[in-house]
Design a protein around this motif. Structure first.
Motif, mmCIF file in Angstrom:
data_model
loop_
_atom_site.group_PDB
_atom_site.id
_atom_site.type_symbol
_atom_site.label_atom_id
_atom_site.label_comp_id
_atom_site.label_asym_id
_atom_site.label_seq_id
_atom_site.Cartn_x
_atom_site.Cartn_y
_atom_site.Cartn_z
ATOM 1 N N ILE A 1 -2.879 8.425 -6.402
ATOM 2 C CA ILE A 1 -3.041 7.433 -5.340
ATOM 3 C C ILE A 1 -4.033 7.976 -4.324
ATOM 4 O O ILE A 1 -3.971 9.150 -3.947
ATOM 5 C CB ILE A 1 -1.706 7.156 -4.619
ATOM 6 N N VAL A 2 -4.931 7.121 -3.868
ATOM 7 C CA VAL A 2 -5.831 7.463 -2.773
ATOM 8 C C VAL A 2 -5.682 6.413 -1.688
ATOM 9 O O VAL A 2 -5.836 5.213 -1.947
ATOM 10 C CB VAL A 2 -7.293 7.549 -3.232
ATOM 11 N N ALA A 3 -5.363 6.869 -0.477
ATOM 12 C CA ALA A 3 -5.267 5.984 0.680
ATOM 13 C C ALA A 3 -6.307 6.421 1.708
ATOM 14 O O ALA A 3 -6.843 7.535 1.628
ATOM 15 C CB ALA A 3 -3.859 6.042 1.275
ATOM 16 N N TRP A 4 -6.599 5.548 2.665
ATOM 17 C CA TRP A 4 -7.616 5.900 3.650
ATOM 18 C C TRP A 4 -7.295 5.274 5.007
ATOM 19 O O TRP A 4 -6.695 4.204 5.101
ATOM 20 C CB TRP A 4 -9.009 5.481 3.179
ATOM 21 N N ILE A 5 -7.691 5.990 6.049
ATOM 22 C CA ILE A 5 -7.513 5.533 7.421
ATOM 23 C C ILE A 5 -8.876 5.604 8.097
ATOM 24 O O ILE A 5 -9.458 6.686 8.209
ATOM 25 C CB ILE A 5 -6.500 6.409 8.189
ATOM 26 N N ASP A 6 -9.387 4.449 8.514
ATOM 27 C CA ASP A 6 -10.661 4.378 9.221
ATOM 28 C C ASP A 6 -10.412 4.105 10.694
ATOM 29 O O ASP A 6 -9.631 3.199 11.043
ATOM 30 C CB ASP A 6 -11.537 3.263 8.647
#
Length: 386
Positions: A55-60
């Motif tokens: 799983i890859v998540a991201w916070i911008d």
């Protein structure tokens, strides 16, 4: 360390939940679903199925700019748990004996804090990786386009270390863990009756000589200054006391910091297997596989500063022996600068150290808050607005 605005009891309970449901590499389906459920609660976007079950998540946040990756491994080990804990594994023959349940928990807790309470400019990429324990899950995620789909300027890994005092960080540049290669030699002889060895070719006899020869490689072919380990770990042959078998298999591993050592050991194993087998009238087939490269830290400044802000510089070790263990985090560090660090978990210096990969091992829940502090500190160091 300043208290974090997190419900630590909740994350301890989450860690126990993950501990009860361990899954082996590339089978972390329930673990992945649980992680995705948490990310949805935090309103953090993600993609799943990267490199298998990854799983890859991201916070911008703030202005677009740099991006850093934070990685937690998810998989468990094929070990029957013997802790007797109320939250012990419910999966027969599988347990979290390396702290990956704690690693996932720390990164999830940090994700919530980063989303809700931390200002920064850029992107934080959260990597929940499968199959660290021998399955090269890091390479699988890279091969599945991890860095093309989620570009990063730097990447960081964190691992518990039960032999070190609680709250102590081990951080240094350069090689911190060895490569690991595996090898197997299949020796083909000729079967026969044990009372007539002259009519047979005994592959076990060849194997016995070959084991000795392989163990002599370090003494005769490698510079003594180059740390490495050549191990013979398996030998399989025979079915009865009165039968000389057709085949014998021997195998093991090679660990080194220097690629030249790896290449020399491979060459010598092939040469020894071929010549010794021929000398006894047998044949030998060698399978040599380069599994994980050495783990080499290339950028530690932010890691050091973050750890110091959490526990103080006096609790950071930078002068320590590199480990003869191995880690597939090495694949990331071949592509992107960054660091792999350890966090000590031993609360009682007089107590027995239960090592990683032991059937009696359990992650120290009191590390969760320190781990979250470290992850958040890294983001502030790399992407902070100040």
């Amino acid at each position: 360390m300043k208290r974090l605005p997190l419900d630590i009891d909740y994350y301890k309970a989450l860690r126990h939940e993950l501990h009860r449901m361990p899954e082996l590499g590339y089978k972390e389906h329930r673990t992945a679903e649980r992680i995705c459920g948490e990310l949805e609660e935090y309103n953090i976007p993600y993609e799943k199925g990267i490199g298998g079950t990854g799983i890859v998540a991201w916070i911008d946040k703030g202005k677009p700019g740099s991006a850093i990756g934070l990685r937690a491994d998810m998989d468990a080990l094929p070990i029957e748990e013997e802790t007797g804990l109320p939250y012990a594994s419910k999966e027969k023959g599988v347990m979290h004996a390396c702290g990956h349940d704690g690693h996932v928990t720390m990164l999830l807790a940090a994700a919530k804090l980063l989303k809700e309470s931390v200002d920064f400019d850029g992107r934080v990429v959260l990597i929940f990786q499968p199959a660290e324990e021998g399955g090269a899950g890091a390479k699988a995620m890279i091969d599945d386009g991890l860095f093309e789909r989620f570009p990063m300027d730097r990447i960081y890994g964190l691992h518990t270390r039960p032999s070190e005092p609680f709250g102590t960080f081990l951080i240094k540049e350069g090689p911190v863990m060895t490569s690991v290669d595996t090898w197997e030699v299949k020796i083909r002889g000729r079967s026969g009756h044990s009372s007539q060895p002259h009519r047979a070719v005994n592959p076990i006899l060849v194997a016995a000589h070959l084991v000795q020869g392989i163990k002599e490689i370090s003494a005769t072919s490698i510079d003594p200054a180059k740390a490495h380990v050549v191990t013979v770990a398996t030998i399989e042959s025979g079915v009865a006391f009165n039968v000389i078998p057709d085949t014998c298999r021997i195998g093991g591993s090679v660990r080194a910091f220097d690629p030249e050592v790896q290449e020399t050991v491979e060459q010598r194993i092939r040469e020894l297997a071929s010549s010794m087998a021929a000398g006894f009238g047998a044949e030998a087939e060698v399978d040599y596989e380069y599994r994980y490269p050495p783990t080499i830290n290339t950028y530690t400044r932010s890691a050091y500063r973050s750890a110091a802000s959490c526990v103080g510089p006096e609790r950071i070790k930078s002068d320590f022996p590199s480990s003869m263990g191995s880690e597939d985090f090495s694949f990331y560090l071949q592509k992107v600068p960054g660091a792999y660090v350890w966090l000590g978990s031993k609360s009682d210096p007089e107590a027995e150290t239960i090592p990683l990969h032991s059937s009696r091992y359990d992650f120290n829940d009191d590390l969760i808050e320190i781990g979250v502090c470290y992850w958040v500190g890294l983001v502030r160091e790399e992407l902070g607005k100040e």
